[in-house]
Motif scaffolding. Structure first.
Motif: not given
Lengths: 270, 245
Positions: A139, A163, A165, A167, A224, B178-187, B195
């Motif tokens: 949030f 990165v 996102s 949503d 990246l 609520s919020v939906t979150s996704s994360i992309i890193t180098l690895d 949440t």
């Protein structure tokens, strides 16, 4: 259009050159920089001169601000006395060697930049010292993007690229105002993204390679990038210039080591 | 049973403050805690009388707990004790004339008292503060963007935020979200995770001194979560000057 975004060069001229070459190889149409051109590294003037010569739109980072304002970097972000001592040494050294015209350039850098639905800042839209780490509450992260009015927020400062996102954000609210009838409201936010460009000159993702990002506005793709360069050369220059040797040690490992703040979400109220 | 009286924005209006104190004493259940969320003073000579009154509660009155407001911050800036170097905000909003009035209104020995005030209070799960967890200037109203309201609560991890900057009395409940979150890193890349937010509230406690003849404040029972907004009418014709706004 392909946009390259880089951040936190920190006086590392070797890394900057390598990243600029990689950006050329990627055929990027435009380059943005999210600040912290100086601090820690041995070539602050050369880095600024290169950014100026290439006319790269740049935000002011926290180190750039500190050099301009004549203040040491936010003391409350130092996790230990030793870390604070080293930070002050780096600040003093940079402050001594910086050219007047470089200082003037850093002073006029904007806090943020906009390009259509994209916003560029150093730390967060609220503060150059705020760390938008990937684990920041979803949030809170969404608020930071919404505060800009953009769809994609580019930031740096953490030295670790990612990165994120966000949503399907929604809130149910009930409001009672004296003299008015009670109101129920629902709020929903469309897809928002935070893109952290990592660090060109002082990476902390566990490897010594420089990082930056490429954003393609045509297909909304974000890549990246991790770029190898001769970090040993920068490490040698750090020692040669009399900067704290631990800067070379951690640059060679891409590690923050003991410098990690206890409370990275803390914002200096200076 | 503990009841809190929470007020803000006396703005140097002693008559309004006295009216609220009288109303507090009239309550059927005794008021045990009195919080004043800043703007005790304003650019008016009577401000020093309000400070004196607050610092000298009578035997049957609760000891006020006071935090800094916007006017207090401006005063400290004037005396070189604030976070900003220049009273830019004060000049932009009210002009140079007001700067002098504020300077003259508060004797030097009272400036130290103003300086000693807290930024806010955290009591039980409640944050009591003039503006918000961001600054004394941050004005929260029912029209503030919802995610910004939530952010102000989450910055201090409070369930209930009492604030006074807007001068309004309102109750703003975040019921769910609520919020939906996704994360992309180098690895690695994480799969989307939701949440959720727990119910939280922001309460505007009103303003005591700004509107002549009418003071608003809030009563709160932390045991039952019950809120009551009070409006007190009082005579304002006896030498009372309208607050500078």
């Amino acid at each position: 259009m392909k946009i390259a975004v880089m951040s936190c060069i920190h006086g590392n001229y070797e890394a900057l050159n390598a990243v600029l070459s990689d950006i050329d190889d990627q055929n990027a149409d435009k380059v943005y920089c999210l600040g912290d051109l100086v601090g820690y590294g041995p070539h602050p003037n050369a880095v600024v001169e290169m950014i100026r010569a290439l006319d790269i739109p740049t935000c002011q980072g926290c180190w750039d601000e500190d050099i301009v304002e004549g203040l040491n970097a936010c003391e409350c972000s130092y996790p230990s006395v030793l870390a604070e001592k080293r930070g002050k040494l780096a600040h003093d050294w940079t402050n001594q060697v910086i050219h007047p015209e470089v200082r003037e350039y850093l002073a006029q850098l904007p806090f943020s930049l906009r390009d259509d639905n994209l916003c560029f800042v150093h730390g967060s839209p609220h503060n150059q010292h705020e760390y938008l780490l990937p684990e920041v509450n979803a949030f809170v992260a969404m608020e930071r993007v919404l505060a800009t009015g953009a769809d994609v927020l580019f930031c740096g400062h953490t030295h670790v690229p990612y990165v994120r996102s966000l949503d399907a954000g929604q809130l149910q609210i009930r409001v009672k105002v004296t003299g008015k009838s009670e109101a129920n409201m629902s709020f929903s936010a469309p897809l928002k993204r935070i893109v952290n460009a990592g660090s060109v000159g002082e990476p902390r993702h566990g490897r010594p390679n420089a990082t930056y990002v490429i954003y393609d506005t045509n297909d909304d793709q974000i890549i990246l990038r991790e770029v190898e360069y001769d970090y040993q050369k920068t490490c040698a220059a750090i020692i040669e210039k009399g900067l704290p040797p631990i800067f070379a040690w951690r640059l060679a490992r891409g590690m923050e080591f003991a410098e990690r703040a206890d409370d990275p979400t803390h914002v200096c109220e200076r | 049973m503990t009841i809190w009286a929470i007020l803000s924005g006396i703005e140097g209006n002693l008559a309004a403050y006295e009216a609220v104190l009288t109303d507090i004493k009239r309550q059927r259940q005794p008021i045990e805690e009195l919080y004043i969320l800043g703007d005790v003073i304003a650019a008016r000579p009577e401000s020093k009388n309000v400070i004196e009154r607050i610092r000298s509660p009578r035997a049957n009155e609760p000891e006020p707990q006071v935090c800094q407001g916007w006017w207090e911050e401006q005063l400290l800036i004037l005396h070189g004790l604030g976070r900003a170097g220049e009273p830019t905000e004060l000049i932009e909003r009210f002009g140079m004339e007001t700067v002098k009035i504020l300077w003259d209104a508060i004797p030097r020995h009272m400036v130290e008292w103003v300086r000693s005030l807290d930024f806010g209070f955290f009591e039980l799960d409640c944050l009591l503060i003039h503006g918000s967890s961001v600054s004394v200037s941050d004005e929260l109203t029912p029209n503030t963007p919802p995610m910004q309201m939530l952010d102000r609560l989450m910055r201090m991890d409070a369930n209930l935020l009492f604030c006074g900057r807007s001068g309004l009395t309102f109750q703003y409940e975040i019921q769910q979200g609520s919020v939906t979150s996704s994360i992309i890193t180098l690895d690695q890349a994480t799969s989307p995770q939701a949440t959720f937010v727990r119910p939280r509230q922001i309460v505007g406690v009103g303003n005591v001194g700004r509107v002549p003849g009418q003071a608003t404040y809030t009563l709160y029972n932390p045991n039952t979560n019950q809120l009551e907004f009070r409006t007190v009418r009082y005579a304002s014709g006896k030498g009372f000057q309208r607050a500078r706004q």
